[in-house]
Design a protein around this motif. Structure first.
Motif, PDB file in Angstrom:
ATOM      1  N   TYR A   1      71.817 -26.824 -32.786  1.00  0.00           N
ATOM      2  CA  TYR A   1      70.551 -25.507 -31.590  1.00  0.00           C
ATOM      3  C   TYR A   1      70.291 -24.995 -32.867  1.00  0.00           C
ATOM      4  O   TYR A   1      69.680 -24.963 -33.505  1.00  0.00           O
ATOM      5  CB  TYR A   1      71.733 -25.035 -31.546  1.00  0.00           C
TER       6      TYR A   1
ATOM      7  N   MET B   1      75.948 -27.682 -31.374  1.00  0.00           N
ATOM      8  CA  MET B   1      75.637 -25.646 -31.581  1.00  0.00           C
ATOM      9  C   MET B   1      75.073 -25.911 -33.056  1.00  0.00           C
ATOM     10  O   MET B   1      74.402 -25.440 -33.240  1.00  0.00           O
ATOM     11  CB  MET B   1      77.560 -25.027 -32.128  1.00  0.00           C
TER      12      MET B   1
ATOM     13  N   GLN C   1      70.238 -22.192 -23.908  1.00  0.00           N
ATOM     14  CA  GLN C   1      70.946 -22.908 -22.706  1.00  0.00           C
ATOM     15  C   GLN C   1      69.807 -21.867 -21.827  1.00  0.00           C
ATOM     16  O   GLN C   1      68.858 -22.491 -20.493  1.00  0.00           O
ATOM     17  CB  GLN C   1      71.817 -22.452 -22.494  1.00  0.00           C
TER      18      GLN C   1
ATOM     19  N   GLN D   1      78.883 -30.425 -21.072  1.00  0.00           N
ATOM     20  CA  GLN D   1      79.547 -29.623 -21.496  1.00  0.00           C
ATOM     21  C   GLN D   1      81.730 -29.967 -21.758  1.00  0.00           C
ATOM     22  O   GLN D   1      81.780 -30.457 -21.442  1.00  0.00           O
ATOM     23  CB  GLN D   1      80.021 -28.087 -21.121  1.00  0.00           C
TER      24      GLN D   1
ATOM     25  N   THR E   1      69.073 -17.241 -25.455  1.00  0.00           N
ATOM     26  CA  THR E   1      69.257 -18.773 -25.671  1.00  0.00           C
ATOM     27  C   THR E   1      68.551 -20.082 -25.171  1.00  0.00           C
ATOM     28  O   THR E   1      68.220 -19.594 -24.302  1.00  0.00           O
ATOM     29  CB  THR E   1      70.981 -18.879 -25.311  1.00  0.00           C
TER      30      THR E   1
ATOM     31  N   SER F   1      75.313 -12.790 -19.937  1.00  0.00           N
ATOM     32  CA  SER F   1      75.337 -12.273 -21.326  1.00  0.00           C
ATOM     33  C   SER F   1      74.394 -11.740 -21.722  1.00  0.00           C
ATOM     34  O   SER F   1      74.240 -10.603 -23.015  1.00  0.00           O
ATOM     35  CB  SER F   1      75.139 -13.312 -22.293  1.00  0.00           C
TER      36      SER F   1
ATOM     37  N   GLU G   1      71.543 -14.966 -14.941  1.00  0.00           N
ATOM     38  CA  GLU G   1      72.976 -15.988 -15.294  1.00  0.00           C
ATOM     39  C   GLU G   1      73.162 -15.558 -13.867  1.00  0.00           C
ATOM     40  O   GLU G   1      74.452 -17.303 -14.099  1.00  0.00           O
ATOM     41  CB  GLU G   1      72.925 -15.455 -16.796  1.00  0.00           C
TER      42      GLU G   1
ATOM     43  N   THR H   1      70.041 -19.993 -31.484  1.00  0.00           N
ATOM     44  CA  THR H   1      71.137 -19.294 -31.106  1.00  0.00           C
ATOM     45  C   THR H   1      72.513 -20.338 -30.859  1.00  0.00           C
ATOM     46  O   THR H   1      72.587 -20.871 -29.410  1.00  0.00           O
ATOM     47  CB  THR H   1      71.433 -18.308 -30.218  1.00  0.00           C
TER      48      THR H   1
ATOM     49  N   ASP I   1      74.924 -22.481 -29.486  1.00  0.00           N
ATOM     50  CA  ASP I   1      75.797 -22.873 -27.676  1.00  0.00           C
ATOM     51  C   ASP I   1      76.573 -24.035 -27.723  1.00  0.00           C
ATOM     52  O   ASP I   1      76.193 -25.474 -28.555  1.00  0.00           O
ATOM     53  CB  ASP I   1      73.864 -22.185 -26.890  1.00  0.00           C
ATOM     54  N   ASP I   2      77.387 -23.731 -27.434  1.00  0.00           N
ATOM     55  CA  ASP I   2      78.230 -25.366 -27.061  1.00  0.00           C
ATOM     56  C   ASP I   2      77.301 -25.864 -26.070  1.00  0.00           C
ATOM     57  O   ASP I   2      78.694 -27.372 -25.741  1.00  0.00           O
ATOM     58  CB  ASP I   2      79.292 -24.751 -27.348  1.00  0.00           C
TER      59      ASP I   2
END
Length: 596
Positions: free
Chosen positions: A224, A221, A314, A183, A312, A308, A300, A230, A232-233
């Motif tokens: 994905y 991103m 992730q 990340q 996702t 959130s 999460e 969705t 995601d970084d």
């Protein structure tokens, strides 16, 4: 001084998890920033993952690793020599095979590769390019250098009864175990390999820097989105497994295959996994309702992520991991409380209910009818079954960052309101932090303590403003220290009081710190992994240029830090405290980003 600063492994809360979705023992080689790929260090698959044998290091032409990570063996004799030197005295019935070889040994090799699913072409007895690719796939299973040469050691593994079947659960675990979550801010050879693979597939990567920067995040991103997911970084394990597969989708379309499908799951499957882990009750109905979103958010938070409630890629990868934590990891810190209970746990429960506006007055530590009624009201506002019982699950939601108050809002978006009379000894909500001459601890009594308590109330940690540093205040400070990754003492020195009073202070339930990182103080002249991560983050936020990243803590870095400190209402010292570093390396600091 040279601070060591490990850059990851799922995550543990993730995790912790780190949750360790993959190994985190790879070390960063700073030469990766200024030179071509250095394959003498750990590289994410499908690139070389072990140090080449000495014979190859002595003869640069024997084995060539190109800029795309491809391995070409030009001198099989060198490979055989290295292989022979590593034998332990055990005899082998196998002969090393490579591209161009023919005969019964090659036929047997192809047959076995076919049986295990690595090879689908005909058994011809000719070691062709398809056979070489199949051998590379098998090498990938064991994390060895993918040369495409079937050495005697490889064949011993291949013909062993427990050889892994391509695509099996055991195969997936073996391959996944070689990855780690990547990340923003991460640096090293794994990031370099990620950038290289994305660039090879046509994604917009201009520079192979080994730093997970904005350009890398954007490419991740887009990958994905290529799967209809969705954006995601975070390059999680599932993404990397798909990225390095044969069917990875190129930028702008590419393969129409779904690949391994490890990132694609139905909502019903996700719900069932949450049920299995204890975050959700009832049936998996495929509806993203309030109860499911609460379960996702709790998962999460357990993983150390900002909750959130969104499905996702992730999230799916974390849920699928064998390391995914069950609800007990979070719920074990709470005891089930019912009417008639008493003590400190009830006192804390009542304080939180008052902070959220579901009760008023002063906590007394006795779970009576009023507390039961307040719990029922909380359950109603938060889409939980109205039982009036403060189970471990109810408390996990109650103390979370996403708990809704009496007005249906979260504490991080609004200050708590009481339904009736305010809590005793209320101080002005905007009280400025008083100078602290000495460390505040249990027994301290002063305006500085009252000011600190006022700020802790704003942040949702306490409700009682007495001006005396009591046990509740100490616990609140301990929670702040935990959120920042600091040593937990329950005492507040001048630096902590200042940080709590700043715009960077974490609200109750929000955690900045990652379990896999340590947060040292950084000052002028410092270098090391912590400084590298800080500078990379400052570049992402727009305070440093790419040319200013690298080296030691210089004047440019100090000036960038001062700008941020002023924006956060902190003393512009130019030094980075552990608390500030924890904040800057978390998603909470995204709001500091400036336009370049």
């Amino acid at each position: 001084m040279n601070h060591r600063f490990p850059t990851l492994v799922l995550a543990g809360g993730l995790f912790a998890l780190c949750l360790a979705l993959g190994g985190c023992d790879a070390q960063f080689d700073e030469s990766i920033l200024t030179a071509q790929a250095n394959y003498d260090i750990d590289i994410s698959l499908p690139y070389a993952t072990v140090t080449p044998p000495p014979a190859f290091q002595e003869d640069a032409e024997a084995l060539v690793i190109d800029s795309d990570g491809g391995v070409t063996v030009n001198d099989a004799a060198a490979l055989l020599e290295s292989e022979a030197s590593s034998e332990t005295g055990q005899s082998s019935n196998y002969k090393s095979l490579r591209l161009g070889n023919t005969g019964l040994a090659v036929q047997a090799l192809q047959t076995r590769l076919n049986e295990l699913g690595y090879y689908s072409s005909g058994v011809s007895g000719i070691f062709d390019s398809d056979t070489e690719q199949a051998v590379r796939r098998f090498e990938q299973t064991y994390g060895t250098m993918q040369t495409g040469v079937a050495t005697t050691e490889l064949q011993q593994r291949l013909f062993a009864p427990d050889a892994l079947i391509y695509g099996s659960d055991a195969y997936n675990k073996a391959v996944i175990s070689q990855y780690k979550v990547l990340q923003r801010g991460d640096v090293g050879s794994s990031v370099y390999a990620l950038q290289q693979r994305l660039k090879n597939l046509g994604y917009p990567i201009d520079s192979l820097t080994g730093i997970f920067d904005n350009e890398t995040a954007n490419a991740v991103m887009l990958f994905y989105e290529a799967y209809g997911l969705t954006a995601d970084d975070v390059a999680n394990v599932a993404l990397q497994k798909e990225l390095y597969s044969d069917s990875a989708r190129a930028y702008g379309g590419g393969s129409t295959q779904t690949g391994s499908g490890v990132m694609l799951r139905s909502l019903a499957d996700i719900q069932q996994r949450l049920i299995d882990l204890g975050y959700l009750s009832g049936e998996a109905d495929g509806e993203l309702d309030a109860r499911t979103q609460i379960a996702i958010k709790l998962f999460e938070e357990t993983c150390g992520l900002l909750p959130s409630g969104a499905v996702t890629a992730q999230l799916q990868a974390l849920l699928e991991s064998e390391y995914a934590p069950g609800f007990d990891t979070l719920g074990s810190q709470y005891s089930n409380l019912i009417e008639g209970a008493s003590g400190d746990e009830v006192l804390r429960l009542q304080s939180r209910l008052i902070a959220l506006g579901f009760a008023s007055g002063t906590p007394n530590g006795e779970y009576g009818g009023a507390t039961t009624a307040a719990i029922r009201l909380f359950q109603d506002r938060n889409s939980l079954e109205e039982t009036g019982i403060a189970s471990s699950y109810v408390q996990a939601v109650l103390y979370s960052s996403f708990a809704l108050n009496i007005n249906g809002e979260t504490m991080q978006n609004t200050a708590p309101q009481a339904t009736e009379a305010p809590v005793e000894a209320e101080a002005p909500a905007t009280a400025d932090a008083q100078p602290v001459a000495e460390t505040l601890r249990v027994g301290s009594s002063s305006d500085a303590v009252l000011s600190l308590q006022s700020r802790l109330t704003e942040l949702g940690y306490i409700t009682s403003l007495t001006g005396t540093y009591d046990e509740l205040t100490s616990r609140a400070v301990s929670s702040v220290q935990t959120a920042l990754g600091l040593e937990v003492t329950g005492e507040a020195d001048a630096a902590l009081v200042e940080f709590v009073s700043s715009e960077a202070a974490p609200r109750s339930g929000i955690v900045y710190a990652r379990a896999d990182l340590t947060y040292p103080t950084l000052t002028a002249g410092d270098s090391g992994d912590a400084l590298d991560a800080l500078q990379a983050r400052l570049q992402e936020l727009g305070y440093l240029t790419k040319k200013q990243v690298g080296g030691s803590f210089d004047d440019g870095t100090a000036q960038a830090v001062r700008q941020i400190q002023e924006a956060l209402n902190l003393s512009p010292s130019g030094e980075v405290s552990p608390a500030l570093l924890s904040y800057l390396l978390s998603d909470a600091s995204d709001g500091l980003a400036v336009e370049n």
